[in-house]
Design an enzyme around this catalytic site. Structure first.
Site, mmCIF file in Angstrom:
data_model
loop_
_atom_site.group_PDB
_atom_site.id
_atom_site.type_symbol
_atom_site.label_atom_id
_atom_site.label_comp_id
_atom_site.label_asym_id
_atom_site.label_seq_id
_atom_site.Cartn_x
_atom_site.Cartn_y
_atom_site.Cartn_z
ATOM 1 N N ASN A 9 0.872 -1.175 0.000
ATOM 2 C CA ASN A 9 0.000 0.000 0.000
ATOM 3 C C ASN A 9 0.913 1.230 0.000
ATOM 4 O O ASN A 9 1.467 1.580 1.028
ATOM 5 C CB ASN A 9 -0.884 -0.035 1.256
ATOM 6 C CG ASN A 9 -1.730 1.216 1.417
ATOM 7 O OD1 ASN A 9 -1.770 2.073 0.533
ATOM 8 N ND2 ASN A 9 -2.403 1.319 2.553
ATOM 9 N N LYS A 11 0.192 4.267 -0.365
ATOM 10 C CA LYS A 11 -0.464 5.458 0.225
ATOM 11 C C LYS A 11 -0.180 6.695 -0.644
ATOM 12 O O LYS A 11 0.025 6.572 -1.842
ATOM 13 C CB LYS A 11 -0.017 5.634 1.675
ATOM 14 C CG LYS A 11 -0.253 4.363 2.506
ATOM 15 C CD LYS A 11 -0.106 4.575 3.981
ATOM 16 C CE LYS A 11 -0.328 3.246 4.710
ATOM 17 N NZ LYS A 11 -0.263 3.365 6.149
ATOM 18 N N HIS A 94 -9.589 0.872 4.735
ATOM 19 C CA HIS A 94 -8.323 1.095 5.457
ATOM 20 C C HIS A 94 -8.600 2.054 6.615
ATOM 21 O O HIS A 94 -9.436 2.953 6.496
ATOM 22 C CB HIS A 94 -7.282 1.682 4.499
ATOM 23 C CG HIS A 94 -5.916 1.741 5.104
ATOM 24 N ND1 HIS A 94 -5.557 2.740 5.971
ATOM 25 C CD2 HIS A 94 -4.862 0.904 5.009
ATOM 26 C CE1 HIS A 94 -4.310 2.509 6.378
ATOM 27 N NE2 HIS A 94 -3.862 1.408 5.802
ATOM 28 N N GLU A 96 -7.129 4.544 7.664
ATOM 29 C CA GLU A 96 -7.006 5.979 7.340
ATOM 30 C C GLU A 96 -8.259 6.475 6.625
ATOM 31 O O GLU A 96 -8.687 7.612 6.833
ATOM 32 C CB GLU A 96 -5.734 6.201 6.503
ATOM 33 C CG GLU A 96 -4.482 6.052 7.373
ATOM 34 C CD GLU A 96 -3.259 5.507 6.656
ATOM 35 O OE1 GLU A 96 -3.192 5.553 5.413
ATOM 36 O OE2 GLU A 96 -2.351 5.003 7.365
ATOM 37 N N GLU A 166 -5.671 -5.138 10.432
ATOM 38 C CA GLU A 166 -4.669 -4.103 10.676
ATOM 39 C C GLU A 166 -5.000 -3.380 11.979
ATOM 40 O O GLU A 166 -5.816 -2.447 11.988
ATOM 41 C CB GLU A 166 -4.659 -3.086 9.528
ATOM 42 C CG GLU A 166 -4.280 -3.675 8.205
ATOM 43 C CD GLU A 166 -3.646 -2.637 7.287
ATOM 44 O OE1 GLU A 166 -2.535 -2.877 6.831
ATOM 45 O OE2 GLU A 166 -4.255 -1.584 7.060
ATOM 46 N N GLY A 172 2.118 2.150 10.868
ATOM 47 C CA GLY A 172 3.075 3.247 10.743
ATOM 48 C C GLY A 172 3.689 3.683 12.056
ATOM 49 O O GLY A 172 4.312 4.742 12.135
ATOM 50 N N SER A 211 3.165 -2.235 10.520
ATOM 51 C CA SER A 211 4.607 -2.255 10.783
ATOM 52 C C SER A 211 5.265 -3.602 10.482
ATOM 53 O O SER A 211 6.157 -4.030 11.208
ATOM 54 C CB SER A 211 4.893 -1.809 12.226
ATOM 55 O OG SER A 211 4.452 -0.472 12.426
HETATM 56 P P1 PGA Z 1 2.638 0.182 7.835
HETATM 57 O O1 PGA Z 1 1.200 0.405 7.126
HETATM 58 O O2 PGA Z 1 3.210 -1.093 7.236
HETATM 59 O O3 PGA Z 1 3.430 1.387 7.475
HETATM 60 O O4 PGA Z 1 2.380 0.047 9.294
HETATM 61 C C1 PGA Z 1 0.324 -0.659 6.894
HETATM 62 C C2 PGA Z 1 -0.924 -0.158 6.237
HETATM 63 O O5 PGA Z 1 -1.372 0.954 6.533
HETATM 64 O O6 PGA Z 1 -1.519 -0.848 5.390
#
Ligand code: PGA
Length: 251
Positions: A9, A11, A94, A96, A166, A172, A211
């Site tokens: 992803n 982003k 997601h 976000e 997730e 993140g 992460s």
């Molecule tokens: P990350 O993000 O690996 O940076 O924690 C995962 C995601 O948002 O799909």
């Protein structure tokens, strides 16, 4: 036997040039047929990234899609449009999108159905916030997010879908769920789907996201109900991403 998936992803990152470079490197390195590899750039990079994916086995995905097919919905991009650009997958729900853009459980279900209608495979994200984990309601939250789909459309729609667990507190942040914490929620998801349809539950691929790095991927992917990963930060570095894909091979 469920073929593992690793989805990147990307982003809201990159330039046309860096997206093409990243895609080129991923295609060159992802040659193991035992892992399905997907990259999800921003909409405006889809066409160029698609060009880069022509030769290899890496698949293209989008990060979201509109619930509507067409009409007066300024700023949206619909699933049939994504299909035209060669997308096979669309990330939906997601955290976000849920927290920053107000995608409710119901909206996520609408998007899910629109994506499937266009012949694409949804990657449905679910996961709890930190305070929800700390107050012991992880299963209630994940159950509610998944339940919105199951109640509306039944479990059969999950035959052509992927679920990504997730935990929001792990996205993140550098904090990863322990393999056991993740496994417990994955097993819960499979069990919940299994209450509706045991065959669909057994075949459902459930990815972990939050992460994931080359250093922790193998241990996570080694858990019984973890079928790969949805990768954010580490997907922006082709070496790291390919190392994570490698960790998913043969699991
Ligand atoms: P990350 O993000 O690996 O940076 O924690 C995962 C995601 O948002 O799909």
């Amino acid at each position: 036997m469920r073929t593992p998936i690793v989805a990147g992803n990307w982003k809201l990152n990159g330039t046309r040039e860096s997206a093409v470079k990243l895609a080129t490197e991923v295609v060159a390195g992802a040659t193991d047929a035992a892992v399905e590899v997907i990259v999800c750039p921003v909409y405006v990079h889809l066409a160029e990234v698609q060009q880069m994916l022509q030769e290899g086995q890496v698949k293209l995905g989008a990060q979201d899609a509109a619930a509507q097919e067409s009409g007066a919905f300024t700023g949206e991009v619909s699933a049939p449009m994504l299909a035209e650009y060669g997308c096979g997958y669309v990330i939906l729900g997601h955290s976000e999108r849920r927290s920053l853009f107000g995608d409710s459980d119901e909206v996520v279900v609408e998007k899910f159905l629109a994506v499937q209608k266009a012949g694409l495979t949804p990657i449905l994200c679910v996961g709890e916030q930190l305070d929800e984990r700390e107050s012991g309601v992880t299963e209630a939250v994940v159950g509610r997010q998944l339940g919105a789909l199951l109640e509306r459309a039944g479990a059969d729609v999950l035959e052509n879908a992927v679920v990504a667990y997730e935990p929001v507190w792990a996205i993140g942040t550098g904090k990863t769920a322990t393999p056991q914490q993740a496994q417990d929620v994955h097993a819960f998801i499979r069990q919940k789907v299994g209450e509706h349809n045991a065959d669909v539950a057994a075949g459902l691929r459930i990815l972990y996201g939050g992460s994931v790095k080359p250093g922790n991927a193998a241990e996570l992917f080694g858990m019984t109900d973890i079928d790969g990963g949805l990768i954010g930060g580490a997907a922006l570095d082709s070496q790291d991403f390919l190392a994570i894909c490698q960790a998913a091979s043969g699991t």
